[in-house]
Every structure is written in structure tokens, then in C-alpha cells.
Design an enzyme around this catalytic site. Structure first.
Site, PDB file in Angstrom:
ATOM      1  N   ASN A   1     -17.405  28.701 -21.882  1.00 45.62           N
ATOM      2  CA  ASN A   1     -18.097  27.596 -21.202  1.00 45.62           C
ATOM      3  C   ASN A   1     -17.871  27.565 -19.686  1.00 45.62           C
ATOM      4  OD1 ASN A   1     -19.089  26.600 -23.644  1.00 45.62           O
ATOM      5  ND2 ASN A   1     -17.221  25.422 -24.013  1.00 45.62           N
TER       6      ASN A   1
ATOM      7  N   ASN B   1      -1.915  -2.871  13.016  1.00 51.07           N
ATOM      8  CA  ASN B   1      -3.373  -2.685  13.016  1.00 51.07           C
ATOM      9  C   ASN B   1      -3.802  -1.450  13.808  1.00 51.07           C
ATOM     10  OD1 ASN B   1      -3.239  -5.029  11.618  1.00 51.07           O
ATOM     11  ND2 ASN B   1      -4.234  -6.315  13.168  1.00 51.07           N
TER      12      ASN B   1
ATOM     13  N   TYR C   1      -9.259  -6.846  12.680  1.00 50.62           N
ATOM     14  CA  TYR C   1      -8.697  -6.289  11.448  1.00 50.62           C
ATOM     15  C   TYR C   1      -8.748  -7.317  10.318  1.00 50.62           C
ATOM     16  CZ  TYR C   1      -5.507  -4.360   8.018  1.00 50.62           C
ATOM     17  OH  TYR C   1      -4.985  -3.878   6.852  1.00 50.62           O
TER      18      TYR C   1
ATOM     19  N   THR D   1     -39.802  27.341  -8.717  1.00 55.83           N
ATOM     20  CA  THR D   1     -40.085  25.959  -8.330  1.00 55.83           C
ATOM     21  C   THR D   1     -40.335  25.243  -9.643  1.00 55.83           C
ATOM     22  OG1 THR D   1     -42.455  26.376  -8.109  1.00 55.83           O
ATOM     23  CG2 THR D   1     -41.147  26.583  -6.099  1.00 55.83           C
ATOM     24  N   HIS D   2     -39.933  24.006  -9.744  1.00 53.93           N
ATOM     25  CA  HIS D   2     -40.022  23.247 -11.011  1.00 53.93           C
ATOM     26  C   HIS D   2     -39.290  23.983 -12.140  1.00 53.93           C
ATOM     27  CE1 HIS D   2     -43.355  21.120  -8.945  1.00 53.93           C
ATOM     28  NE2 HIS D   2     -43.707  22.340  -8.574  1.00 53.93           N
TER      29      HIS D   2
ATOM     30  N   GLU E   1     -19.266  22.695 -14.269  1.00 57.24           N
ATOM     31  CA  GLU E   1     -19.648  21.367 -14.775  1.00 57.24           C
ATOM     32  C   GLU E   1     -18.771  20.273 -14.183  1.00 57.24           C
ATOM     33  OE1 GLU E   1     -19.957  21.360 -19.109  1.00 57.24           O
ATOM     34  OE2 GLU E   1     -20.803  23.362 -19.019  1.00 57.24           O
TER      35      GLU E   1
ATOM     36  N   SER F   1       0.827  -1.214   0.000  1.00 57.50           N
ATOM     37  CA  SER F   1       0.000   0.000   0.000  1.00 57.50           C
ATOM     38  C   SER F   1       0.858   1.261   0.000  1.00 57.50           C
ATOM     39  CB  SER F   1      -0.927   0.000   1.231  1.00 57.50           C
ATOM     40  OG  SER F   1      -0.176  -0.177   2.413  1.00 57.50           O
TER      41      SER F   1
ATOM     42  N   SER G   1     -13.981  27.039 -26.684  1.00 60.30           N
ATOM     43  CA  SER G   1     -14.173  25.863 -27.510  1.00 60.30           C
ATOM     44  C   SER G   1     -13.111  25.852 -28.603  1.00 60.30           C
ATOM     45  CB  SER G   1     -15.568  25.899 -28.133  1.00 60.30           C
ATOM     46  OG  SER G   1     -15.598  25.157 -29.327  1.00 60.30           O
TER      47      SER G   1
ATOM     48  N   LYS H   1      -8.176   3.520   1.942  1.00 58.78           N
ATOM     49  CA  LYS H   1      -7.310   4.677   1.721  1.00 58.78           C
ATOM     50  C   LYS H   1      -7.484   5.369   0.385  1.00 58.78           C
ATOM     51  CE  LYS H   1      -4.336   3.053   5.112  1.00 58.78           C
ATOM     52  NZ  LYS H   1      -5.266   1.896   5.203  1.00 58.78           N
TER      53      LYS H   1
HETATM   54  N1  ARG Z   1      -1.416  -1.301   4.970  1.00 60.94           N
HETATM   55  C1  ARG Z   1      -2.276  -1.807   5.984  1.00 60.94           C
HETATM   56  C2  ARG Z   1      -3.627  -1.079   5.917  1.00 60.94           C
HETATM   57  O1  ARG Z   1      -3.674  -0.079   5.343  1.00 60.94           O
HETATM   58  C3  ARG Z   1      -1.686  -1.598   7.323  1.00 60.94           C
HETATM   59  C4  ARG Z   1      -2.087  -2.597   8.340  1.00 60.94           C
HETATM   60  C5  ARG Z   1      -1.534  -3.923   8.015  1.00 60.94           C
HETATM   61  N2  ARG Z   1      -1.811  -4.861   9.033  1.00 60.94           N
HETATM   62  C6  ARG Z   1      -1.653  -6.154   8.790  1.00 60.94           C
HETATM   63  N3  ARG Z   1      -1.906  -6.946   9.771  1.00 60.94           N
HETATM   64  N4  ARG Z   1      -1.314  -6.604   7.632  1.00 60.94           N
HETATM   65  O2  ARG Z   1      -4.612  -1.556   6.431  1.00 60.94           O
END
Ligand code: ARG
Length: 474
Positions: A285, A110, A317, A155-156, A290, A23, A277, A325
Site C-alpha cells: 500500500n 509581549n 496584546y 485532463t479530467h 496517503e 503555555s 496489509s 503556538k
Molecule cells: N505565553 C504568552 C504567549 O504565548 C506569552 C506572553 C504573555 N504575556 C502576557 N501579558 N501574559 O502569548
């Protein structure tokens, strides 16, 4: 990839597995939170004598330097580590050797990631709130200067009754004011530290969770260790708050787009916030409005995505939670950018008062007031409604407004009409007669203006400023 495990494994993880599992490409943005949390943890380990004072200080100093090195570009966060937690720990060990290996005592990734995400959420809630405050400031400015600008209320999407630009914009002021309240509410509920919950069942070390919570300016420590590591409610609440902000921005954008059209010409967007454009030279525009409207979809998507990720997850967990994320980061970035751009665009917009007034004078926006006039002359409202309905039909057939009719014409429809009708249904009278709280009339608006002035003075974003000091800028 340098993994955090090894003892139990006899073979290396497959490279594809490493990539899929990692990650760091996105959680590297949590480096400040991760290091700040680690410093608080290390300080507490020293205080509770799990580590010696010397060890604790050595770790804290090294983390401090690391934070500065990353901030100032001397240390790059590379993808050779699974996540930001592994990266920080590995660099710490590289820098101070064996003492660095003691940082993770009594901690799991965790509770660490749970803490990091909470610190990040708190900080960005404060930023989002500050951006909304800026938007409210621009709205306040338009409201204050628009109390005399008569425009049709719809309205509408059909002209309904006359009101003022100030009144119309005040409706959005209320939406964004509620959005701020929701953010603060989310903030207050989530403001408890999960650190010290370990992997799921707490730890055997005598950790002082309250001390860490206090150090990181939380209201206290969370109450259950399993809940602590698996709670993402606050992120879902935040995404829901962000979705509502986008819903409001998208409604406002839609009106901006309509008002900016050649058919309405209620406003003119500034060149700096418009686009042209490639083929049609005459075009200017409203792309920003938008895009803001369009980006609402991905924020709603993030909310549903995380709700679905969390659905039916067993305690405690699970790696599924790592999916929180990207959607959260993307939504936070998106919403903050949208508020920023929208605020700038609105601030630079010119309001065409003449067009608004002209538009309000057509479309029989004073028909209800004409009926109310007859009511004041003793006609029951239901009958008055029917009489004015016939009068409007007559006007449409004869291509005129109610105000254009002669008294004779009016009397031919109903004998209760008198010379005073003209003053009674003028746009100014129609607006000012609306005296109820929250209405566009002068008296009600005066009270409203003092309400929002008071609100803006008392509710500056400073209330959560303290939090920003802990984990810094962006
Ligand atoms: N990258 C993990 C997350 O975002 C961190 C926690 C990882 N914990 C584990 N037991 N693998 O959740």
C-alpha cells in the site's frame, strides 16, 4: 506554580487557572530563541548604560551557560513555570541572584514572545526552504532522465495528449519553486525586530532597538510598538505558504497513488516506503502518499484556526494570541516531515517507462495531432476536428488505434490522408512537435532544463543560512 506577579495579588491563583493559562508545555521549544533574544537585550542594556557593563556581561554569560545546559541535558525545562520566558528568568535569578532580576528591564513578555516567535519562524522557514530544495533536487533528477519517457497527459483523468515524464514532473517543479519564493517573500516581510516595544507603548528607558535588531540579524526594528506586540500576520502568511505546499504535495501524492495502482502501474513504490496489509497478503500500500495527502487537512485547519483567533482582536496584546503556538508548531512539524518523507519516497520510486509509453499509445492521445495533420493539408481546424472525431468512432467500433488503420481505411474517412500520416502521428513526433515555451517538445524542454539547472545553482538555501547560525539547529 511560580508566578511572575505577586505584589497586586492577595490570594494564589487557582491551580486550574494556572494550568489553563500556562503555555510552557508547548512553548518550551522556544528556549533557544528566548535565550538568544535575552542575550541581545542584555547586551543592548549594557551598551546603552541602562545596566552596567559588568551586569550585562554577567547576565549574558549565565544565559550562555544556561543554553548549553539545556542543550546538553543538564537543565530540564519543567512545567512548574507559566511559560518559557518565566522559566528562563527564574533560572537566571536562581543562578546569579539580583543581577538576574535586571534582565527584564524595559521589556515585556509581549514583545519578548513576539520576538521569540519571529526568530522561530525565521529559522523554520530556512529549514522548510532547505527541505524543498532537496525535493527539487530529486525532481530535477527525474526530469533530466525522463525527457524521452513518453506518457499520456491527462485532463479530467482522461488520456488527452502525449507528453513526457520530464514534462509532467516539471509541473511539480514549478509548484515547489513558487513555494520557495513564497517562503522567502514571507521571510523578507517579517524580518523586523519587535523587541523594545514593551508591553504595547515602548519604554521609558533609552533602549537601542536598532542595535538589538542588528545583533539578531533583522533588517531593522518594527515601526509601531502596538503593531509589534500584536502582529501575527507573518505566522498566518507562513501557515498559508505551508498550506500551499501541502496542497501541492497532496496533488502529487494523489497521482503517486493512482500511478502505483494495478490499473496504471506507471510506477512502483519501493518496499522501504510501502506498507502491507494485516489480512491481505498480496497488498503493498502507498500509505506514505496517503498520509501526506491526509495531513493536508490539519495544516489548512491551522491556517483557519489562527485567522479566526486573530479576527476582531482589539489592540494590542491579548492572551488569545498564545493560541498561535500549538497550531503553528504542529503545522511546521507536519509539513517538514511530509516533505522529508515524500522526497525519500519519490527518490526510491521506479518509473515503469514501458507501461507509460504503452498507455500513451492507446486512448487516442494523438487525435489532436491527427487533426493538426489535416490542418497542414489545408483543412480548416473545425472541419479537421469533426473528421478525426468520426475516425476515432470508427476505430472504437473496430477496436483499433488511428495508427492501426490502413491508408485505405483512413482515406475512406477523408481523402487528405497520405502515407506520411503514420510518421506525423507517432508518439515521438507528437511530443516533439510541441515547440511552444513550456511544452514537452525536445526544443522547449532543452531550454527548460537549462532554466532549472541555472535556478538550482543560483538559488541554494544558503541565502538564509546566516539566520540559522543565530538560533542554532532544531
Ligand atoms: N505565553 C504568552 C504567549 O504565548 C506569552 C506572553 C504573555 N504575556 C502576557 N501579558 N501574559 O502569548
Amino acid at each position: 506554580m511560580a508566578n511572575l506577579w505577586g505584589g497586586r495579588f492577595t490570594r494564589q491563583t487557582d491551580e486550574l487557572v494556572n494550568d489553563f493559562n500556562a503555555s510552557i508545555s508547548f512553548d518550551k521549544r522556544l528556549y533557544r530563541e528566548d535565550i538568544t533574544g535575552s542575550m541581545a537585550h542584555a547586551a543592548m542594556l549594557g551598551e546603552t548604560k541602562v545596566l552596567t557593563k559588568g551586569e550585562s556581561e554577567e547576565i549574558i554569560n549565565a544565559l550562555n551557560t544556561m543554553l548549553r545546559d539545556i542543550d546538553e541535558g543538564r537543565l530540564a525545562i519543567t512545567d512548574d513555570y507559566e511559560d518559557i520566558h518565566s522559566f528562563v528568568e527564574a533560572k537566571l535569578i536562581e543562578r546569579i541572584g539580583d543581577t538576574g532580576k535586571k534582565l527584564h528591564t524595559g521589556r515585556s513578555r509581549n514583545d519578548q514572545v513576539a520576538l521569540d516567535m519571529k526568530l522561530y519562524t525565521r529559522r523554520t522557514i530556512a529549514d522548510t526552504d532547505a527541505l524543498l530544495y532537496e525535493l527539487l533536487r530529486v525532481l530535477e533528477k527525474i526530469i533530466v532522465s525522463g525527457t524521452e519517457t513518453v506518457m499520456p497527459g491527462f485532463t479530467h483523468l482522461q488520456k488527452a495528449q502525449p507528453l513526457t515524464l520530464a514534462h509532467h514532473i516539471s509541473a511539480y517543479f514549478e509548484m515547489f519553486r513558487r513555494d520557495r519564493e513564497r517562503l522567502i517573500d514571507t521571510f523578507e516581510r517579517m524580518n523586523y525586530s519587535p523587541l523594545g516595544s514593551g508591553a504595547l507603548a515602548g519604554t521609558t528607558y533609552p533602549l537601542d532597538r536598532e542595535m538589538v535588531a542588528k545583533e539578531l540579524k533583522f533588517k531593522g526594528a518594527t515601526a509601531n510598538s502596538m503593531d509589534s506586540v500584536s502582529d501575527r500576520d507573518y505566522l498566518i502568511e507562513y501557515l498559508s505558504d505551508l498550506s500551499l505546499i501541502m496542497m501541492h504535495l497532496s496533488r502529487f501524492s494523489e497521482e503517486i497513488i493512482i500511478w502505483n495502482s494495478d490499473e496504471y502501474r506507471f510506477i512502483e513504490l519501493d518496499d522501504t516506503y510501502s506498507t502491507g496489509s494485516s489480512i491481505m497478503p498480496q497488498k503493498k500500500n502507498p500509505d506514505i502518499a496517503e498520509l501526506v495527502r491526509g495531513k493536508t487537512g490539519r495544516v489548512y485547519g491551522a491556517l483557519v484556526s489562527l485567522l479566526t483567533t486573530m479576527k476582531a482582536l482589539p489592540l494590542a496584546y491579548d492572551k488569545d494570541m498564545q493560541e498561535d503556538k500549538e497550531v503553528a508548531f504542529d503545522s511546521i512539524d507536519t509539513v517538514q516531515n511530509c516533505i522529508r518523507l515524500f522526497t525519500g519516497m519519490l527518490d526510491a520510486t521506479r518509473f515503469n517507462e514501458e507501461m507509460m509509453r504503452f498507455s500513451a499509445s492507446g486512448g487516442f492521445t494523438n487525435a489532436t495531432d491527427a487533426a493538426d495533420y489535416l490542418v497542414r493539408k489545408g483543412v480548416p481546424f473545425r472541419d479537421a476536428h469533426g473528421i478525426i472525431g468520426r475516425l476515432v468512432l470508427y476505430c472504437i467500433d473496430n477496436k483499433k488505434t488511428i495508427d492501426d488503420c490502413t491508408l485505405d481505411e483512413l482515406k475512406s474517412i477523408d481523402e487528405n490522408f497520405d502515407e506520411d500520416i503514420y510518421g506525423e502521428i507517432s508518439l515521438k513526433t507528437c511530443v516533439d512537435r510541441r515547440v511552444t515555451k513550456g511544452a514537452p517538445g525536445e526544443k522547449a524542454m532543452k531550454e527548460y532544463l537549462s532554466d532549472i539547472r541555472n535556478y538550482m545553482e543560483k538559488n541554494t538555501p544558503i541565502s538564509i543560512q546566516e539566520i540559522k547560525l543565530i538560533s542554532g539547529g532544531n
